[in-house]
Design a protein around this motif. Structure first.
Motif, PDB file in Angstrom:
ATOM      1  N   PRO A 122       6.066 -27.803 133.447  1.00 54.86           N
ATOM      2  CA  PRO A 122       5.875 -29.120 132.825  1.00 54.86           C
ATOM      3  C   PRO A 122       4.466 -29.280 132.260  1.00 54.86           C
ATOM      4  O   PRO A 122       3.482 -29.326 132.997  1.00 54.86           O
ATOM      5  CB  PRO A 122       6.128 -30.095 133.977  1.00 54.86           C
ATOM      6  CG  PRO A 122       5.779 -29.320 135.209  1.00 54.86           C
ATOM      7  CD  PRO A 122       6.114 -27.888 134.919  1.00 54.86           C
ATOM      8  N   THR A 123       4.383 -29.358 130.965  1.00 52.80           N
ATOM      9  CA  THR A 123       3.119 -29.604 130.258  1.00 52.80           C
ATOM     10  C   THR A 123       3.381 -30.623 129.157  1.00 52.80           C
ATOM     11  O   THR A 123       4.538 -30.793 128.729  1.00 52.80           O
ATOM     12  CB  THR A 123       2.557 -28.322 129.629  1.00 52.80           C
ATOM     13  OG1 THR A 123       3.446 -27.899 128.571  1.00 52.80           O
ATOM     14  CG2 THR A 123       2.406 -27.210 130.665  1.00 52.80           C
ATOM     15  N   PHE A 127       6.855 -30.953 127.024  1.00 53.33           N
ATOM     16  CA  PHE A 127       7.608 -32.207 127.053  1.00 53.33           C
ATOM     17  C   PHE A 127       7.779 -32.751 125.639  1.00 53.33           C
ATOM     18  O   PHE A 127       8.862 -33.240 125.279  1.00 53.33           O
ATOM     19  CB  PHE A 127       6.897 -33.241 127.932  1.00 53.33           C
ATOM     20  CG  PHE A 127       7.683 -34.505 128.109  1.00 53.33           C
ATOM     21  CD1 PHE A 127       8.831 -34.520 128.864  1.00 53.33           C
ATOM     22  CD2 PHE A 127       7.270 -35.691 127.495  1.00 53.33           C
ATOM     23  CE1 PHE A 127       9.571 -35.691 129.027  1.00 53.33           C
ATOM     24  CE2 PHE A 127       7.994 -36.855 127.653  1.00 53.33           C
ATOM     25  CZ  PHE A 127       9.151 -36.858 128.424  1.00 53.33           C
ATOM     26  N   ASP A 128       6.736 -32.659 124.833  1.00 52.06           N
ATOM     27  CA  ASP A 128       6.819 -33.087 123.438  1.00 52.06           C
ATOM     28  C   ASP A 128       7.904 -32.296 122.712  1.00 52.06           C
ATOM     29  O   ASP A 128       8.728 -32.855 121.976  1.00 52.06           O
ATOM     30  CB  ASP A 128       5.461 -32.873 122.760  1.00 52.06           C
ATOM     31  CG  ASP A 128       5.338 -33.649 121.458  1.00 52.06           C
ATOM     32  OD1 ASP A 128       6.343 -34.238 121.021  1.00 52.06           O
ATOM     33  OD2 ASP A 128       4.236 -33.669 120.881  1.00 52.06           O
ATOM     34  N   ASP A 150      -0.908 -40.731 126.958  1.00 53.65           N
ATOM     35  CA  ASP A 150      -1.521 -40.657 128.293  1.00 53.65           C
ATOM     36  C   ASP A 150      -1.349 -39.263 128.899  1.00 53.65           C
ATOM     37  O   ASP A 150      -2.267 -38.733 129.536  1.00 53.65           O
ATOM     38  CB  ASP A 150      -0.883 -41.700 129.220  1.00 53.65           C
ATOM     39  CG  ASP A 150      -1.180 -43.127 128.786  1.00 53.65           C
ATOM     40  OD1 ASP A 150      -2.190 -43.320 128.062  1.00 53.65           O
ATOM     41  OD2 ASP A 150      -0.419 -44.030 129.165  1.00 53.65           O
ATOM     42  N   TYR A 151      -0.190 -38.677 128.670  1.00 57.33           N
ATOM     43  CA  TYR A 151       0.115 -37.357 129.240  1.00 57.33           C
ATOM     44  C   TYR A 151      -0.797 -36.287 128.629  1.00 57.33           C
ATOM     45  O   TYR A 151      -1.320 -35.412 129.332  1.00 57.33           O
ATOM     46  CB  TYR A 151       1.586 -37.041 128.996  1.00 57.33           C
ATOM     47  CG  TYR A 151       2.148 -35.910 129.819  1.00 57.33           C
ATOM     48  CD1 TYR A 151       1.467 -35.358 130.913  1.00 57.33           C
ATOM     49  CD2 TYR A 151       3.410 -35.383 129.523  1.00 57.33           C
ATOM     50  CE1 TYR A 151       2.001 -34.319 131.663  1.00 57.33           C
ATOM     51  CE2 TYR A 151       3.957 -34.351 130.262  1.00 57.33           C
ATOM     52  CZ  TYR A 151       3.245 -33.822 131.333  1.00 57.33           C
ATOM     53  OH  TYR A 151       3.788 -32.796 132.075  1.00 57.33           O
ATOM     54  N   GLN A 163       6.641 -38.450 136.163  1.00 59.33           N
ATOM     55  CA  GLN A 163       7.302 -39.388 135.263  1.00 59.33           C
ATOM     56  C   GLN A 163       7.985 -38.657 134.109  1.00 59.33           C
ATOM     57  O   GLN A 163       9.086 -39.027 133.690  1.00 59.33           O
ATOM     58  CB  GLN A 163       6.294 -40.393 134.722  1.00 59.33           C
ATOM     59  CG  GLN A 163       6.930 -41.537 133.931  1.00 59.33           C
ATOM     60  CD  GLN A 163       5.908 -42.581 133.515  1.00 59.33           C
ATOM     61  OE1 GLN A 163       4.785 -42.611 134.028  1.00 59.33           O
ATOM     62  NE2 GLN A 163       6.277 -43.434 132.574  1.00 59.33           N
ATOM     63  N   SER A 164       7.338 -37.614 133.601  1.00 57.94           N
ATOM     64  CA  SER A 164       7.944 -36.847 132.512  1.00 57.94           C
ATOM     65  C   SER A 164       9.223 -36.162 132.979  1.00 57.94           C
ATOM     66  O   SER A 164      10.216 -36.090 132.237  1.00 57.94           O
ATOM     67  CB  SER A 164       6.949 -35.807 131.977  1.00 57.94           C
ATOM     68  OG  SER A 164       6.752 -34.755 132.906  1.00 57.94           O
TER      69      SER A 164
END
Length: 265
Positions: A122-123, A127-128, A150-151, A163-164
């Motif tokens: 998870p980065t 995620f994008d 924010d991430y 949260q992601s």
């Protein structure tokens, strides 16, 4: 005009409209119960392959399907007889559900793999990429965009990472648990049958400035559904492959029945 309705078309209209009114006035969750779910969803039931045919998500959805049934159904029922027309209608609806379920299984499986891949590393960048490839509707959400900012600013923040991951799971859950409803698969089967059996009948449609032969109307509509199914626009919640499934099964059934083609218009 209503006097020209054939028995099965009339009963289908009464049944669909009646169910919609009961659902609307009594606020019953019929779509949640009878809508067709992802075949491995917890709420999936085999009977949903048929019950989804008689439940509609809104007045516009109901009107579009029932108007097409009202216009094209009676002629086909007279051509085949009531029993064969009902069999045709139900088989097209079932065929639409089967093709939709197969495509939905592929899409959900693909999304499950994407979620699993993201969970392993998870980065913000991953995620994008996950959002852009699998949930364009979410990426356009201002709250999600704010979260992404924010991430990216705090990629090591475990609260944001968690949260992601929750968002990724929510996107998967949304894809796997939205029920499909409506008689559109059966209706598209009726359109296909009309175009095959009465190809030269000229149709006068509100969105065409000139009359168009039934065979060309069905061809254009089928090509559009194929294009829309593969080139999904963000926010498009139409089951295009269910429409194509109805048309495909209609084509197969007509070829099997070898309907008489000597009384074209």
């Amino acid at each position: 005009m209503f006097g020209r309705l054939t028995p099965i078309v009339k009963n289908l209209l009464i049944l669909n409209i009646g169910i919609y009114l009961v659902q609307a006035f009594l606020n019953l969750p019929l779509a949640e119960i009878g809508g067709l779910r992802y075949i491995f969803a917890e709420d999936f039931r085999p009977y949903q392959f048929f019950t989804h045919l008689f439940i509609h998500g809104g007045l516009g959805h109901l009107f579009g399907n029932m108007f097409a049934l009202f216009i094209f159904g009676p002629l086909l029922e007279r051509f085949w007889g009531s029993q064969r027309f009902l069999v045709f209608y139900l088989v097209c609806g079932l065929g639409a559900a089967l093709l939709y379920s197969a495509i939905n299984y592929y899409e959900v499986s693909k999304l499950e793999s994407a979620v699993s891949y993201y969970m392993q590393e998870p980065t913000p960048e991953h995620f994008d990429e996950f959002i852009r490839d699998n949930a364009e509707f979410a990426w356009r959400n201002p709250e999600v965009q704010s979260f992404m900012d924010d991430y990216y600013d705090s990629p090591q923040n475990q609260s944001l990472v968690s949260q992601s991951e929750q968002l990724a799971q929510q996107i998967l859950g949304r894809k796997a648990n939205i029920p499909m409803v409506g008689a559109s698969g059966a209706i598209f089967g009726i359109l296909m049958a009309f175009g095959l059996l009465f190809p030269n009948t000229e149709l006068f449609l509100l969105f065409f400035p000139f009359p168009i032969k039934a065979k060309y109307f069905v061809l254009f509509y089928g090509l559009y559904e194929l294009w829309a199914g593969f080139d999904r626009v963000p926010g498009d919640n139409v089951a295009h492959f269910a429409h194509l499934g109805g048309m495909l099964f209609a084509f197969i059934m007509i070829k099997i029945w070898k309907g008489e083609r000597n009384s074209f218009y």
